[in-house]
Design a protein around this motif. Sequence first.
Motif, PDB file in Angstrom:
ATOM      1  N   GLU A  62       0.719  -0.972  -0.050  1.00  0.00           N
ATOM      2  CA  GLU A  62       0.095  -0.621  -0.164  1.00  0.00           C
ATOM      3  C   GLU A  62       0.888   1.310  -0.136  1.00  0.00           C
ATOM      4  OE1 GLU A  62      -3.397   0.097   0.033  1.00  0.00           O
ATOM      5  OE2 GLU A  62      -3.489  -1.734  -0.453  1.00  0.00           O
ATOM      6  N   LYS A  63       1.525   1.492   0.764  1.00  0.00           N
ATOM      7  CA  LYS A  63       2.638   2.826   1.337  1.00  0.00           C
ATOM      8  C   LYS A  63       3.998   2.368   2.112  1.00  0.00           C
ATOM      9  CE  LYS A  63      -0.744   4.533   4.308  1.00  0.00           C
ATOM     10  NZ  LYS A  63      -1.869   5.655   4.798  1.00  0.00           N
ATOM     11  N   PRO A  64       4.607   3.421   2.204  1.00  0.00           N
ATOM     12  CA  PRO A  64       5.471   3.425   3.742  1.00  0.00           C
ATOM     13  C   PRO A  64       4.324   4.070   4.590  1.00  0.00           C
ATOM     14  CG  PRO A  64       6.646   4.623   1.540  1.00  0.00           C
ATOM     15  CD  PRO A  64       4.602   4.526   1.457  1.00  0.00           C
ATOM     16  N   ALA A  65       5.325   2.682   5.676  1.00  0.00           N
ATOM     17  CA  ALA A  65       5.027   3.305   7.040  1.00  0.00           C
ATOM     18  C   ALA A  65       5.409   3.223   8.230  1.00  0.00           C
ATOM     19  CB  ALA A  65       3.559   1.569   7.405  1.00  0.00           C
ATOM     20  N   GLY A  66       6.359   4.149   7.992  1.00  0.00           N
ATOM     21  CA  GLY A  66       7.511   4.649   9.160  1.00  0.00           C
ATOM     22  C   GLY A  66       8.202   4.439   8.745  1.00  0.00           C
ATOM     23  N   VAL A  67       9.468   4.308   9.912  1.00  0.00           N
ATOM     24  CA  VAL A  67      11.221   3.931   9.710  1.00  0.00           C
ATOM     25  C   VAL A  67      11.623   2.324   8.916  1.00  0.00           C
ATOM     26  CG1 VAL A  67      13.595   3.903  10.557  1.00  0.00           C
ATOM     27  CG2 VAL A  67      11.525   5.817  11.226  1.00  0.00           C
ATOM     28  N   ALA A  68      12.171   1.950   8.120  1.00  0.00           N
ATOM     29  CA  ALA A  68      12.168   0.728   7.393  1.00  0.00           C
ATOM     30  C   ALA A  68      10.985  -0.236   7.119  1.00  0.00           C
ATOM     31  CB  ALA A  68      13.289   0.053   7.760  1.00  0.00           C
ATOM     32  N   GLU A  69       9.501   0.535   7.249  1.00  0.00           N
ATOM     33  CA  GLU A  69       8.542  -0.090   7.589  1.00  0.00           C
ATOM     34  C   GLU A  69       7.496   0.242   6.512  1.00  0.00           C
ATOM     35  OE1 GLU A  69       8.322  -1.792  11.981  1.00  0.00           O
ATOM     36  OE2 GLU A  69       6.829  -0.350  11.695  1.00  0.00           O
ATOM     37  N   VAL A  70       6.330  -1.031   5.890  1.00  0.00           N
ATOM     38  CA  VAL A  70       5.656  -0.833   5.198  1.00  0.00           C
ATOM     39  C   VAL A  70       4.153  -1.052   4.984  1.00  0.00           C
ATOM     40  CG1 VAL A  70       6.993  -1.266   3.409  1.00  0.00           C
ATOM     41  CG2 VAL A  70       5.735  -3.078   4.093  1.00  0.00           C
ATOM     42  N   GLN A  71       3.267  -0.753   4.853  1.00  0.00           N
ATOM     43  CA  GLN A  71       1.404  -0.900   5.166  1.00  0.00           C
ATOM     44  C   GLN A  71       1.346  -1.861   3.734  1.00  0.00           C
ATOM     45  OE1 GLN A  71      -0.774   2.358   6.338  1.00  0.00           O
ATOM     46  NE2 GLN A  71      -2.742   1.096   5.576  1.00  0.00           N
ATOM     47  N   GLU A  72       0.791  -2.948   4.331  1.00  0.00           N
ATOM     48  CA  GLU A  72      -0.366  -3.804   2.890  1.00  0.00           C
ATOM     49  C   GLU A  72      -1.076  -4.382   3.483  1.00  0.00           C
ATOM     50  OE1 GLU A  72       4.243  -6.050   2.300  1.00  0.00           O
ATOM     51  OE2 GLU A  72       3.281  -6.728   3.731  1.00  0.00           O
ATOM     52  N   THR A  73      -2.105  -4.476   2.431  1.00  0.00           N
ATOM     53  CA  THR A  73      -3.864  -5.445   2.908  1.00  0.00           C
ATOM     54  C   THR A  73      -3.264  -6.737   1.947  1.00  0.00           C
ATOM     55  OG1 THR A  73      -3.743  -4.498   0.679  1.00  0.00           O
ATOM     56  CG2 THR A  73      -4.830  -2.796   2.758  1.00  0.00           C
ATOM     57  N   VAL A  74      -3.544  -7.314   2.699  1.00  0.00           N
ATOM     58  CA  VAL A  74      -4.272  -8.717   3.131  1.00  0.00           C
ATOM     59  C   VAL A  74      -5.080  -9.308   1.667  1.00  0.00           C
ATOM     60  CG1 VAL A  74      -4.822 -10.713   3.931  1.00  0.00           C
ATOM     61  CG2 VAL A  74      -4.001  -9.808   5.667  1.00  0.00           C
ATOM     62  N   ARG A  75      -4.748  -9.698   1.049  1.00  0.00           N
ATOM     63  CA  ARG A  75      -5.163  -9.913  -0.371  1.00  0.00           C
ATOM     64  C   ARG A  75      -5.630 -12.023  -0.715  1.00  0.00           C
ATOM     65  NH1 ARG A  75      -1.537 -11.495  -5.242  1.00  0.00           N
ATOM     66  NH2 ARG A  75       0.133 -11.798  -4.136  1.00  0.00           N
ATOM     67  N   GLY A  76      -6.554 -12.214  -0.734  1.00  0.00           N
ATOM     68  CA  GLY A  76      -7.048 -13.640  -1.327  1.00  0.00           C
ATOM     69  C   GLY A  76      -7.728 -14.428   0.035  1.00  0.00           C
ATOM     70  N   ASN A  77      -7.984 -15.183  -0.553  1.00  0.00           N
ATOM     71  CA  ASN A  77      -9.231 -16.449   0.342  1.00  0.00           C
ATOM     72  C   ASN A  77      -8.506 -17.051   1.375  1.00  0.00           C
ATOM     73  OD1 ASN A  77     -11.646 -14.131  -0.757  1.00  0.00           O
ATOM     74  ND2 ASN A  77     -10.918 -15.555  -2.602  1.00  0.00           N
ATOM     75  N   GLY A  78      -9.932 -17.308   1.666  1.00  0.00           N
ATOM     76  CA  GLY A  78      -9.107 -19.502   3.337  1.00  0.00           C
ATOM     77  C   GLY A  78      -7.447 -19.302   3.786  1.00  0.00           C
ATOM     78  N   VAL A  79      -6.961 -20.305   3.304  1.00  0.00           N
ATOM     79  CA  VAL A  79      -5.966 -19.797   3.823  1.00  0.00           C
ATOM     80  C   VAL A  79      -5.312 -19.432   3.140  1.00  0.00           C
ATOM     81  CG1 VAL A  79      -4.427 -21.576   4.415  1.00  0.00           C
ATOM     82  CG2 VAL A  79      -6.258 -23.032   4.285  1.00  0.00           C
ATOM     83  N   ARG A  80      -4.754 -18.716   2.277  1.00  0.00           N
ATOM     84  CA  ARG A  80      -4.316 -17.485   1.517  1.00  0.00           C
ATOM     85  C   ARG A  80      -4.780 -16.605   2.654  1.00  0.00           C
ATOM     86  NH1 ARG A  80      -3.599 -15.152  -4.704  1.00  0.00           N
ATOM     87  NH2 ARG A  80      -1.914 -14.607  -4.116  1.00  0.00           N
ATOM     88  N   HIS A  81      -6.070 -16.109   3.175  1.00  0.00           N
ATOM     89  CA  HIS A  81      -6.094 -14.103   3.515  1.00  0.00           C
ATOM     90  C   HIS A  81      -6.170 -14.870   4.809  1.00  0.00           C
ATOM     91  CE1 HIS A  81      -8.099 -11.118   3.790  1.00  0.00           C
ATOM     92  NE2 HIS A  81      -8.803 -11.506   5.282  1.00  0.00           N
ATOM     93  N   ALA A  82      -5.493 -15.971   5.352  1.00  0.00           N
ATOM     94  CA  ALA A  82      -5.740 -15.950   7.140  1.00  0.00           C
ATOM     95  C   ALA A  82      -4.045 -16.065   7.691  1.00  0.00           C
ATOM     96  CB  ALA A  82      -6.025 -17.103   7.763  1.00  0.00           C
ATOM     97  N   VAL A  83      -3.393 -17.109   6.673  1.00  0.00           N
ATOM     98  CA  VAL A  83      -2.135 -16.583   6.731  1.00  0.00           C
ATOM     99  C   VAL A  83      -1.549 -14.848   6.186  1.00  0.00           C
ATOM    100  CG1 VAL A  83       0.233 -17.168   5.434  1.00  0.00           C
ATOM    101  CG2 VAL A  83      -1.208 -19.082   6.092  1.00  0.00           C
ATOM    102  N   GLY A  84      -2.416 -14.187   4.759  1.00  0.00           N
ATOM    103  CA  GLY A  84      -1.678 -12.814   5.579  1.00  0.00           C
ATOM    104  C   GLY A  84      -1.838 -12.482   6.411  1.00  0.00           C
ATOM    105  N   GLU A  85      -3.271 -12.935   6.778  1.00  0.00           N
ATOM    106  CA  GLU A  85      -3.151 -12.022   8.791  1.00  0.00           C
ATOM    107  C   GLU A  85      -2.590 -12.183   9.569  1.00  0.00           C
ATOM    108  OE1 GLU A  85      -7.279 -12.292  10.197  1.00  0.00           O
ATOM    109  OE2 GLU A  85      -8.135 -11.927   7.755  1.00  0.00           O
ATOM    110  N   LEU A  86      -1.565 -13.139   9.667  1.00  0.00           N
ATOM    111  CA  LEU A  86      -0.499 -13.920  10.389  1.00  0.00           C
ATOM    112  C   LEU A  86       0.377 -13.293  10.017  1.00  0.00           C
ATOM    113  CD1 LEU A  86       0.337 -15.539  12.570  1.00  0.00           C
ATOM    114  CD2 LEU A  86       0.998 -17.814  10.623  1.00  0.00           C
ATOM    115  N   MET A  87       1.237 -13.201   8.621  1.00  0.00           N
ATOM    116  CA  MET A  87       2.068 -12.654   8.397  1.00  0.00           C
ATOM    117  C   MET A  87       2.152 -10.889   8.507  1.00  0.00           C
ATOM    118  SD  MET A  87       3.128 -15.450   5.941  1.00  0.00           S
ATOM    119  CE  MET A  87       5.304 -14.591   5.496  1.00  0.00           C
ATOM    120  N   THR A  88       0.822 -10.755   8.202  1.00  0.00           N
ATOM    121  CA  THR A  88       0.662  -8.806   8.821  1.00  0.00           C
ATOM    122  C   THR A  88       0.729  -8.477  10.181  1.00  0.00           C
ATOM    123  OG1 THR A  88      -1.622  -8.324   7.541  1.00  0.00           O
ATOM    124  CG2 THR A  88       0.754  -8.178   5.410  1.00  0.00           C
ATOM    125  N   CYS A  89       0.589  -8.867  10.773  1.00  0.00           N
ATOM    126  CA  CYS A  89      -0.192  -8.767  12.315  1.00  0.00           C
ATOM    127  C   CYS A  89       1.022  -9.115  13.802  1.00  0.00           C
ATOM    128  CB  CYS A  89      -1.477  -9.399  12.320  1.00  0.00           C
ATOM    129  SG  CYS A  89      -2.332  -9.134  14.680  1.00  0.00           S
TER     130      CYS A  89
END
Length: 165
Positions: free
Chosen positions: A90-117
């Motif tokens: 999505e965009k930069p989110a501070g010092v050396a960090e990024v903001q991302e949104t989760v994509r996909g459905n099912g397991v892919r979405h759940a893994v995305g939430e785990l990997m961005t939280c």
Amino acid sequence: MPIAQSFRRVQAAYAEDEQRPLLGYLASLCSYGVLVGLATAVGRHRGTRLPERFTAGDTVLLALATHKASRLMTKSSITSVLRAPFTRYEKPAGVAEVQETVRGNGVRHAVGELMTCPFCSGVWIAGALTAGLVLAPRPTRLITTALSAVAASDWLHVGYDAAKN
């Protein structure tokens, strides 16, 4: 009633029209349980005994290391390559960090939430580091010390920059 049909009914009652990846969450919980079980089995096979208690120093190192590792995994620019299959930049989110949104459905979405939280991944990381302190304490203390030093260094950088302004 077949299990799949029952699960769909539970999911519909839980989230109505909103798509929530309950099956992905279930897969994630089962994976975590399997990994904890595997660590327990390895420990039992090796005859490893749980420590009577962890020291305050171990707990502080574990907390700082978990914090830093979870930020590295979920927010760091450099680890975005690991999250890319599950997220969208999505965009930069501070010092050396990024903001991302989760994509996909099912397991892919759940893994995305785990990997961005960082809060969600912190449970997994703390579990792995705690298992490491029991099963391989010397290398785990090395890793937790290094991650804790980086976490403290980050705060010193932020404080230094704030003091300049």
